[in-house]
Design a protein around this motif. Structure first.
Motif: not given
Ligand code: AVJ
Ligand code: FE
Length: 446
Positions: A71-77
């Motif tokens: 979830l989190q790392n797919l949307d940003g660095p």
């Protein structure tokens, strides 16, 4: 992001790989639920052993890791490689996790389901950019699935150490029977020469399995099967634990301090017979099954007692996958088919080891049986990066553990998922550890 020489696959091929990665995630969850099915709130909140986490912690950590990477790392660095807080393994060493405030079992099951639901929604819109090594072929999905699988094995170690009533193992995979080795400790020759080990795979392999590289091996002999309970019992009964010469200095110090005189979970009954326990099943030790729950020092002492030594991890891998006749590295001992419980004793729900030779296809080109499944096998190698190692996608999986403190184990156990058990996979632990489902086979210079 690196662009690489990975063969650009056609659309359909990519879709198939992505579909299989999702299936792996789904199967992982089915097994988590099957394993925790028989457990009560008390079972999962206790710290059964200082080496292990409360099972509630593993469950929360599985959810946190999935949330972070899918979830989190797919949307940003990528900001961090483990979720800060309760479920960060570096913030909270295992022995302290019993005092963390953890939710109920029902709460933890809801959290797992909630994260998974969000992941499915998020990933159905994901294009899996072939230029991003994290996304290409859904690598990150497979990584998260393997992470859950590895924590299942950890949970199974905890359940074997469980306090109170033994764990009512939901046995679902029947074990075939085997045959005794024709000659105890029979060996086969590996001719030596240049062999290829490791892999360049970027769809499932961890960073520590890369790159594929050639090593030059001298000829050696290696045991056809893992060392059996029968062979190991002879070492125990003949006083092997008291013969100083069999033990290294570190091994002798461990043996003296620990007072250990037999594998973990072995007990001698009133008739002088050895029994052992696997979860809720207590049985006389089966002389035909591989010995399990021995540490590196015990493996090394046994090997010396029979005039042998442990194989290096390169020798182990060559014996498992190299075909010296045509100079080909196979994916698995039996060839290239994916592991399954028909081929080898893997995938957890057998809840125990099988007799040696029980899986006729689980044999390597040179004739070694049982290299995948049943028990992890200790090697003499320290855990280091291969030549040109590059941490990916985070150094806290492997790199921070490189050094001479850990020994490498190979091959996977009955408690290893079929999605993790592979010939290039490298496990590691301290040489004194016996909670893992580990045995060994011996080697010798030719
Ligand atoms: C590869 C089994 C040593 O449990 O410490 C789980 C696997 N890494 N979460 C471990 C792992 C991060 C790891 N071993
Ligand atoms: Fe983890």
């Amino acid at each position: 992001m690196t662009t690489s020489a990975f063969p650009s696959a056609n659309e359909q091929h990519v879709t198939e790989r992505v579909r299989r990665a999702f299936a792996s995630l789904e199967r992982a969850r089915q097994h988590t639920l099957a394993i925790i099915g028989p457990l009560t709130d008390d079972d999962v909140s206790r710290q059964h052993d200082t080496l292990m986490s409360p099972i509630l912690w593993d469950l929360g950590h599985i959810a946190a890791f999935e949330k972070l990477w899918l979830l989190q790392n797919l949307d940003g660095p990528i900001e961090f490689s483990e979720m800060p807080g309760t479920y960060n393994p570096f913030e909270h060493p295992r022995s302290t996790r019993g005092s963390l405030p953890l939710p109920t079992l029902a709460g933890q099951r809801e959290e797992l389901a909630r994260v998974r639901q969000a992941v499915i929604e998020r990933l159905s819109a994901e294009a899996f950019d072939a230029n991003d090594p994290l996304l290409r072929d859904a690598y990150v999905v497979r990584m998260v699935a393997q992470h859950e699988r590895q924590h299942q094995e950890t949970i199974l170690q905890t359940l074997q150490l469980k306090l109170g009533e033994p764990y009512a193992a939901p046995r679902a995979i029947p074990l075939p029977s085997g045959t005794s080795p024709a000659v105890e400790g029979a060996m086969v020759r590996f001719p030596g020469g240049p062999v290829r080990v490791g892999t360049d795979d970027r769809s499932e392999a961890y960073d520590n399995e890369r790159s594929s590289h050639d090593v030059q091996l001298a000829p050696f002999d290696i045991d056809i099967t893992p060392v059996t309970n029968g062979a190991y019992r002879a070492f125990v009964d003949n006083g092997g634990y008291d013969v100083r010469e069999y033990w290294s200095d570190a091994g002798w110090a461990w043996r003296t301090e620990s007072g250990v005189r037999a594998p973990k979970h072995w007990t001698r009954d009133n008739n002088g017979e050895w029994t052992t326990r696997s979860m809720d099943r207590v049985e006389r030790i089966d002389p035909l099954r591989p010995v399990c729950h021995v540490c590196y020092h015990e493996a090394e002492a046994y090997a010396r007692s029979v005039g042998k030594r442990l194989p290096t991890e390169q020798e182990w891998e060559a014996a498992a996958t190299w075909n010296p006749e045509d100079g080909v590295q196979q994916r698995y001992p039996w060839g290239n088919d994916e592991p399954s419980s028909a081929l080898a004793n893997v995938d957890q729900l057998s809840f125990g080891t099988a007799q040696v030779h029980a899986y006729p296809h689980n044999v390597s080109p040179i004739g070694c049986y049982g290299m995948i499944g049943d028990v992890w096998e200790w090697t003499s190698s320290d855990f280091h990066g291969y030549p040109g190692f590059e941490a990916f996608p985070y150094p806290e999986y492997s790199e921070v553990f490189f050094g001479s403190e850990y020994k490498v184990l190979r091959g996977g156990s009955w408690a290893t998922s079929a999605d993790v058990a592979r010939a290039t996979f490298r496990n590691w632990d301290y040489p004194i550890r016996r909670q893992i489902f580990a045995g060994f086979r011996c080697a010798r210079d030719a």
